[in-house]
Write an enzyme that holds these catalytic residues in place. Sequence first.
Site, short mmCIF file in Angstrom:
data_model
loop_
_atom_site.label_atom_id
_atom_site.label_comp_id
_atom_site.label_asym_id
_atom_site.label_seq_id
_atom_site.Cartn_x
_atom_site.Cartn_y
_atom_site.Cartn_z
N GLU A 22 14.13 -1.82 -3.17
CA GLU A 22 13.20 -2.09 -1.99
C GLU A 22 12.03 -3.20 -2.29
OE1 GLU A 22 12.56 2.45 -2.09
OE2 GLU A 22 11.86 1.90 -0.12
N HIS A 62 29.17 -5.35 11.39
CA HIS A 62 28.08 -4.56 12.08
C HIS A 62 27.76 -3.09 11.39
CE1 HIS A 62 29.67 -6.93 15.24
NE2 HIS A 62 30.92 -6.72 14.82
N SER A 66 9.56 11.12 -6.45
CA SER A 66 8.41 11.50 -5.44
C SER A 66 7.71 12.48 -6.05
CB SER A 66 9.13 11.97 -4.24
OG SER A 66 8.12 12.81 -3.48
N LYS A 91 13.85 14.03 -4.87
CA LYS A 91 14.01 12.54 -4.54
C LYS A 91 14.24 11.76 -5.72
CE LYS A 91 12.31 10.65 -1.04
NZ LYS A 91 13.00 9.97 0.05
#
Length: 459
Positions: free
Chosen positions: A291, A157, A278, A284
């Site tokens: 992704e 979980h 970024s 970043k």
Amino acid sequence: SSNAMWGGRFASGPDAIMEAINASISFDKRLYAQDIRGSRAHAAMLAAQGILTHSDAEAIREGLLTVLSEIEKGDFPFSTALEDIHMNVEARLKALIGEPAGRLHTARSRNDQVATDFRLWVRDQCDLVLKAIEGLQRALLTQAEAGAEWVMPGFTHLQTAQPVTWGHHMMAYVEMLARDAGRFADARRRMNESPLGAAALAGTSFPIDRFATAEALGFDRPMANSLDAVSDRDFALEFLSSAAICAVHLSRLSEELVIWSSAQFRFVALSDKWSTGSSIMPQKRNPDAAELIRAKIARILGSTVALFTVMKGLPLAYSKDMQEDKEQVFDAADTLELALAAMTGMISDLTVNRDKLEAAAASGFSTATDLADWLVREAGLPFRDAHYVTGVLVAMAEKRGVDLPDLTLADMQSVNPAITEDVFRVLGVHNSVASRQSYGGTSPVQVRAQIARWREILR
Ligand code: ARG
């Protein structure tokens, strides 16, 4: 003007929109090598059977080699009016060698031709995917070897469950990929039968030798039923289905990389080569490749559903609907190849933050099960009672903002007097993983055995 291939029956050519919806050359040009290979095998067989003269067969062979080199050099005049790769190649052959070109299509149809070409293409693709899967397995194996003893939290979980080892986690993906490889190998074996010579659907009255063309093209045997041979796209569906399951595995690993590389976890750092920055936030370091793998998988699942949907309502034998098989398979194959390559790169270059893993493994009451097991083993409690006692101790620790090993012996004995100093032995994460000696379990001994087995297989 009417069509050069079937103009006899037609007075005028197609509407421009008809031509646009009908043509497949923009994508099926990718089958050129397979198409030429199939035609060469067919022509050689026709000559061996006395259906073509040897001089015609020789002219065809040389002409096809010229066509092949023209396409490979990038100076082939692809034509939409000629619809597909099969007619483009044949028309060019005609321009190059004249009359004998018209004899190549004896005892053949585009229906068995396209089925043959496409099987050859998908078969090659299975081999590429199998290589790529093995490359990723090797990268995972190297990670597993380095971190066979590193403890990390195992989750259920996405909540801390029990400590596991980094090596154990990496090896889970090696197993998943092994099943993927098994599916591709199995699909490849089943698809390796030749449709060539099924002709349009019924076979042919010419004395062809389907066993000879099957062998020349590396197929195990000719397909046994000509209707099935031109109707079947199971091989494409099996490729896509195998790709879809493999894609799901890559997507789950991507998801873990995204989570693990976040500031809240910091379990891993992706290398510069596999990160992006970024344009506004200087701090970043984004896991874009992970992704994108996670997202591109949608294309593979979409292609799979699309081809199933195309096929499900088709009566035997060939229907033009089946022309829609190729873009789905090409896109899924390209996507899978890219995703496997990107994942292999990321895993090979991954830096693992061993201290972070261990600190996380020790928090979140991850050894509560070990405590309950100790109560069963050493204090003779029934497991359910041990579960309850441990639950009370976890609640106590949680209330104080500490972890289980931070409780004193007195704290423990206040809940169950049978607890002794010995319990602290099992509350350490290293002891916890070391104790999980069951076959396939997370103890370094077991994980090293898994790694050794795979080193042997992937040698
Ligand atoms: N371009 C067609 C396809 O991909 C080739 C087969 C065409 N056959 C036919 N009878 N129209 O399916």
